[in-house]
Write a protein that holds these residues in place. Structure first.
Motif, PDB file in Angstrom:
ATOM      1  N   TYR A 181       0.848  -1.182   0.000  1.00  0.00           N
ATOM      2  CA  TYR A 181       0.000   0.000   0.000  1.00  0.00           C
ATOM      3  C   TYR A 181       0.884   1.232   0.000  1.00  0.00           C
ATOM      4  O   TYR A 181       1.815   1.336   0.794  1.00  0.00           O
ATOM      5  N   ARG A 182       0.600   2.148  -0.919  1.00  0.00           N
ATOM      6  CA  ARG A 182       1.343   3.407  -1.003  1.00  0.00           C
ATOM      7  C   ARG A 182       0.398   4.537  -0.593  1.00  0.00           C
ATOM      8  O   ARG A 182      -0.509   4.907  -1.335  1.00  0.00           O
ATOM      9  N   TYR A 183       0.625   5.042   0.589  1.00  0.00           N
ATOM     10  CA  TYR A 183      -0.261   6.046   1.181  1.00  0.00           C
ATOM     11  C   TYR A 183      -0.473   7.272   0.280  1.00  0.00           C
ATOM     12  O   TYR A 183      -1.620   7.711   0.118  1.00  0.00           O
ATOM     13  N   PRO A 184       0.585   7.866  -0.308  1.00  0.00           N
ATOM     14  CA  PRO A 184       0.361   9.087  -1.098  1.00  0.00           C
ATOM     15  C   PRO A 184      -0.629   8.919  -2.246  1.00  0.00           C
ATOM     16  O   PRO A 184      -1.326   9.869  -2.597  1.00  0.00           O
ATOM     17  N   ILE A 185      -0.717   7.723  -2.833  1.00  0.00           N
ATOM     18  CA  ILE A 185      -1.648   7.523  -3.943  1.00  0.00           C
ATOM     19  C   ILE A 185      -2.916   6.780  -3.508  1.00  0.00           C
ATOM     20  O   ILE A 185      -3.825   6.583  -4.307  1.00  0.00           O
ATOM     21  N   GLY A 186      -2.949   6.333  -2.267  1.00  0.00           N
ATOM     22  CA  GLY A 186      -4.137   5.682  -1.719  1.00  0.00           C
ATOM     23  C   GLY A 186      -4.468   4.349  -2.341  1.00  0.00           C
ATOM     24  O   GLY A 186      -5.648   3.983  -2.419  1.00  0.00           O
ATOM     25  N   GLN A 187      -3.452   3.602  -2.763  1.00  0.00           N
ATOM     26  CA  GLN A 187      -3.723   2.288  -3.346  1.00  0.00           C
ATOM     27  C   GLN A 187      -2.491   1.397  -3.256  1.00  0.00           C
ATOM     28  O   GLN A 187      -1.394   1.858  -2.964  1.00  0.00           O
ATOM     29  N   ARG A 188      -2.710   0.122  -3.512  1.00  0.00           N
ATOM     30  CA  ARG A 188      -1.610  -0.836  -3.528  1.00  0.00           C
ATOM     31  C   ARG A 188      -0.847  -0.684  -4.840  1.00  0.00           C
ATOM     32  O   ARG A 188      -1.411  -0.312  -5.858  1.00  0.00           O
TER      33      ARG A 188
END
Length: 177
Positions: A58-65
């Motif tokens: 999960y990549r928080y800045p883009i809000g998705q895996r």
């Protein structure tokens, strides 16, 4: 040549610094630049028997895996040897140790806004030794795909991480995959 007239650090944590620079461009025109200062990291293209080892997290800045190459840096050792970093990140994230690993390139990640660069490594002769993920990467899931499936996912827009795509493209251009 650009000249830095002033620099102010507006934010800082253990991973990065954000500077606000007042600059003078050639011709005397002044301007403002926001510069993200982060240490370089290593990315590893680990290939064995026509398969590539990846991680999904999960990549928080883009809000998705995001499905991407194993890669990373050590904030507590910003000047770590890139090869040691590559070996460490590969084992930590995928559980594999490489018999052969070599640096095949380097690229800037965001030369319009930051200092961070990526040391690109190609690894083969992989042996599973067990994962040792960082507690902050508890959701990280290793994945192995056939190279043809990996390339299809890039073409179809399922893999969107620019560093992963650039690193793989470099390896492909060099005839390694």
């Amino acid at each position: 040549m650009f000249k830095t007239l002033s620099r102010k650090t507006v934010y800082q944590n253990r991973w990065m610094k954000l500077h606000e620079d007042i600059i003078e461009r050639p011709g005397g025109i002044e301007g403002l630049f926001g510069v993200v200062e982060k240490p370089d990291f290593s990315a590893i293209i680990a290939v064995d028997n026509g398969h590539i080892h990846l991680v999904e997290q999960y990549r928080y800045p883009i809000g998705q895996r995001s499905l991407e190459l194993p890669m990373g840096g050590w904030p507590e050792q910003p000047d770590a040897d890139p090869l040691a970093l590559a070996r460490g990140e590969l084992q930590e994230e995928t559980g594999y140790v490489a018999e052969h690993i070599e640096q095949i390139g380097y690229h800037h990640v965001d030369n319009g806004g930051g200092t961070m660069g990526c040391n690109v490594f190609f690894a083969t002769g992989l042996t599973f030794s067990g994962r040792n993920p960082d507690p902050e990467e508890a959701d990280l899931e290793p994945m192995t795909l056939p190279l043809t499936e990996f390339e299809r996912r890039i073409k179809d827009g399922e893999i969107l991480d620019a560093c992963t795509i650039a690193c793989y493209g470099l390896a492909k251009l060099k005839g390694l995959v």
